[in-house]
Scaffold this active site. Structure first.
Site, mmCIF file in Angstrom:
data_model
loop_
_atom_site.group_PDB
_atom_site.id
_atom_site.type_symbol
_atom_site.label_atom_id
_atom_site.label_comp_id
_atom_site.label_asym_id
_atom_site.label_seq_id
_atom_site.Cartn_x
_atom_site.Cartn_y
_atom_site.Cartn_z
ATOM 1 N N ARG A 1 4.321 -20.232 -3.453
ATOM 2 C CA ARG A 1 5.061 -19.000 -3.746
ATOM 3 C C ARG A 1 5.768 -18.490 -2.496
ATOM 4 O O ARG A 1 5.183 -18.467 -1.415
ATOM 5 C CB ARG A 1 4.080 -17.933 -4.244
ATOM 6 C CG ARG A 1 4.248 -17.636 -5.712
ATOM 7 C CD ARG A 1 3.213 -16.679 -6.190
ATOM 8 N NE ARG A 1 3.394 -15.339 -5.643
ATOM 9 C CZ ARG A 1 2.779 -14.272 -6.119
ATOM 10 N NH1 ARG A 1 1.963 -14.385 -7.141
ATOM 11 N NH2 ARG A 1 2.978 -13.093 -5.587
ATOM 12 N N ARG B 1 2.615 -6.959 1.842
ATOM 13 C CA ARG B 1 2.160 -6.694 0.465
ATOM 14 C C ARG B 1 0.857 -5.902 0.461
ATOM 15 O O ARG B 1 0.669 -4.990 -0.358
ATOM 16 C CB ARG B 1 1.991 -8.021 -0.295
ATOM 17 C CG ARG B 1 3.350 -8.623 -0.646
ATOM 18 C CD ARG B 1 3.257 -10.096 -0.954
ATOM 19 N NE ARG B 1 2.451 -10.372 -2.113
ATOM 20 C CZ ARG B 1 1.837 -11.534 -2.330
ATOM 21 N NH1 ARG B 1 1.942 -12.517 -1.459
ATOM 22 N NH2 ARG B 1 1.134 -11.703 -3.416
ATOM 23 N N ARG C 1 2.107 -0.012 -10.358
ATOM 24 C CA ARG C 1 1.941 -0.322 -8.938
ATOM 25 C C ARG C 1 2.169 0.920 -8.079
ATOM 26 O O ARG C 1 2.086 0.846 -6.871
ATOM 27 C CB ARG C 1 2.992 -1.365 -8.601
ATOM 28 C CG ARG C 1 2.663 -2.319 -7.497
ATOM 29 C CD ARG C 1 2.099 -3.595 -7.965
ATOM 30 N NE ARG C 1 2.293 -4.692 -7.034
ATOM 31 C CZ ARG C 1 2.271 -5.948 -7.413
ATOM 32 N NH1 ARG C 1 2.108 -6.254 -8.681
ATOM 33 N NH2 ARG C 1 2.422 -6.899 -6.537
ATOM 34 N N LYS D 1 -6.270 -11.251 -10.241
ATOM 35 C CA LYS D 1 -5.802 -10.611 -11.479
ATOM 36 C C LYS D 1 -5.221 -11.640 -12.451
ATOM 37 O O LYS D 1 -5.561 -11.651 -13.625
ATOM 38 C CB LYS D 1 -4.720 -9.550 -11.189
ATOM 39 C CG LYS D 1 -5.176 -8.422 -10.278
ATOM 40 C CD LYS D 1 -4.106 -7.346 -10.133
ATOM 41 C CE LYS D 1 -2.853 -7.778 -9.403
ATOM 42 N NZ LYS D 1 -3.045 -8.091 -7.969
ATOM 43 N N ARG E 1 -3.574 -20.110 -1.681
ATOM 44 C CA ARG E 1 -2.650 -20.198 -2.822
ATOM 45 C C ARG E 1 -1.276 -20.693 -2.362
ATOM 46 O O ARG E 1 -0.586 -21.412 -3.090
ATOM 47 C CB ARG E 1 -2.524 -18.822 -3.494
ATOM 48 C CG ARG E 1 -1.728 -18.866 -4.784
ATOM 49 C CD ARG E 1 -1.789 -17.558 -5.535
ATOM 50 N NE ARG E 1 -0.979 -16.541 -4.907
ATOM 51 C CZ ARG E 1 -0.920 -15.274 -5.315
ATOM 52 N NH1 ARG E 1 -1.659 -14.868 -6.329
ATOM 53 N NH2 ARG E 1 -0.153 -14.412 -4.713
HETATM 54 P P1 AMP Z 1 2.664 -10.103 -7.971
HETATM 55 O O1 AMP Z 1 2.890 -11.451 -8.572
HETATM 56 O O2 AMP Z 1 2.096 -9.119 -8.957
HETATM 57 O O3 AMP Z 1 1.884 -10.155 -6.689
HETATM 58 O O4 AMP Z 1 4.113 -9.522 -7.585
HETATM 59 C C1 AMP Z 1 4.958 -10.198 -6.669
HETATM 60 C C2 AMP Z 1 6.026 -9.223 -6.155
HETATM 61 O O5 AMP Z 1 6.821 -8.750 -7.258
HETATM 62 C C3 AMP Z 1 5.475 -7.960 -5.495
HETATM 63 O O6 AMP Z 1 5.158 -8.155 -4.127
HETATM 64 C C4 AMP Z 1 6.659 -7.006 -5.685
HETATM 65 O O7 AMP Z 1 7.710 -7.316 -4.800
HETATM 66 C C5 AMP Z 1 7.139 -7.371 -7.087
HETATM 67 N N1 AMP Z 1 6.448 -6.593 -8.144
HETATM 68 C C6 AMP Z 1 5.605 -7.085 -9.116
HETATM 69 N N2 AMP Z 1 5.201 -6.105 -9.936
HETATM 70 C C7 AMP Z 1 5.778 -4.956 -9.476
HETATM 71 C C8 AMP Z 1 5.733 -3.614 -9.896
HETATM 72 N N3 AMP Z 1 5.000 -3.223 -10.953
HETATM 73 N N4 AMP Z 1 6.470 -2.709 -9.193
HETATM 74 C C9 AMP Z 1 7.220 -3.084 -8.132
HETATM 75 N N5 AMP Z 1 7.301 -4.340 -7.681
HETATM 76 C C10 AMP Z 1 6.586 -5.281 -8.342
#
Ligand code: AMP
Length: 191
Positions: A135, A146, A90, A14, A129
């Protein structure tokens, strides 16, 4: 306005594809994950609240997400031709939150670009990654959590948008350039 959601499981690409789409269409890129990581890095109260939840691979509360989204939108809504949502919504409650935000801005969703990638490949990509970006949540235990959160809470989001016929399904397993070309060809058809 052109308002796009880029949708898919963790590791689907994404963020990578968002880079192409936002430049091509002059969209404000809202990555809730990036916004949360910035808060964690700054050590803000919001970041402190989010940190342990993110490290456990769980979703942070909708309330925190609304706060970061509203701040971002108020700072960016006039500078761009639309929004590109990455990592949001989400869960189904966040779909309703987004509808409310669109109503306030007097706009609506254009399309959901859904990236489909087999789950074995997702884990391999996320572990790779981890070596490159370091990360905190790219380790095997957190990755599994996740992906579980995605199955349980995020996957139903696609059903919500399928009802309104806004989903464009893309095979996310090819090369980065091929996938970008397919996505932009589909978005061009909508304009
Ligand atoms: P991402 O970079 O999108 O994979 O997000 C990393 C982490 O941030 C996720 O595993 C969640 O803990 C949190 N997170 C990101 N976006 C959301 C969202 N829209 N709602 C809830 N938690 C989020």
């Amino acid at each position: 306005m052109l308002n796009i959601i880029i949708f898919g499981p963790p590791g689907a690409g994404k963020g990578t594809q968002a880079e192409f789409i936002k430049k091509k269409y002059n969209l404000a890129h809202i990555s809730t994950g990036d916004l949360l990581r910035a808060e964690v890095k700054n050590g803000s109260a919001l970041g402190l609240e989010a940190k342990s939840v993110m490290e456990a691979g769980k979703l942070v509360s909708d309330n925190l997400i609304v706060q970061i989204m509203e701040k971002f939108i108020s700072e960016n809504s006039t500078k761009f031709a639309g929004f590109l949502f990455d990592g949001f919504p989400r869960n189904l409650a966040q779909c309703d939150i987004l509808e409310g935000m669109f109503a306030k801005l007097n706009t609506k969703l254009t399309a959901v670009v859904a990236l489909n990638v087999p789950s074995e490949e997702l884990i391999a990509r996320l572990l790779k990654r981890a070596e490159i970006e370091g990360r905190a949540d790219d380790n095997l235990e957190t990755i599994k959590s996740r992906l579980q959160e995605y199955e349980n809470k995020t996957f139903p989001v696609i059903g919500f948008y399928e009802k309104s016929g806004k989903v464009i399904s893309i095979n996310g397993a090819g090369s980065i350039d091929e996938i970008a070309a397919t996505i932009t060809a589909e978005i061009d058809k909508l304009k």
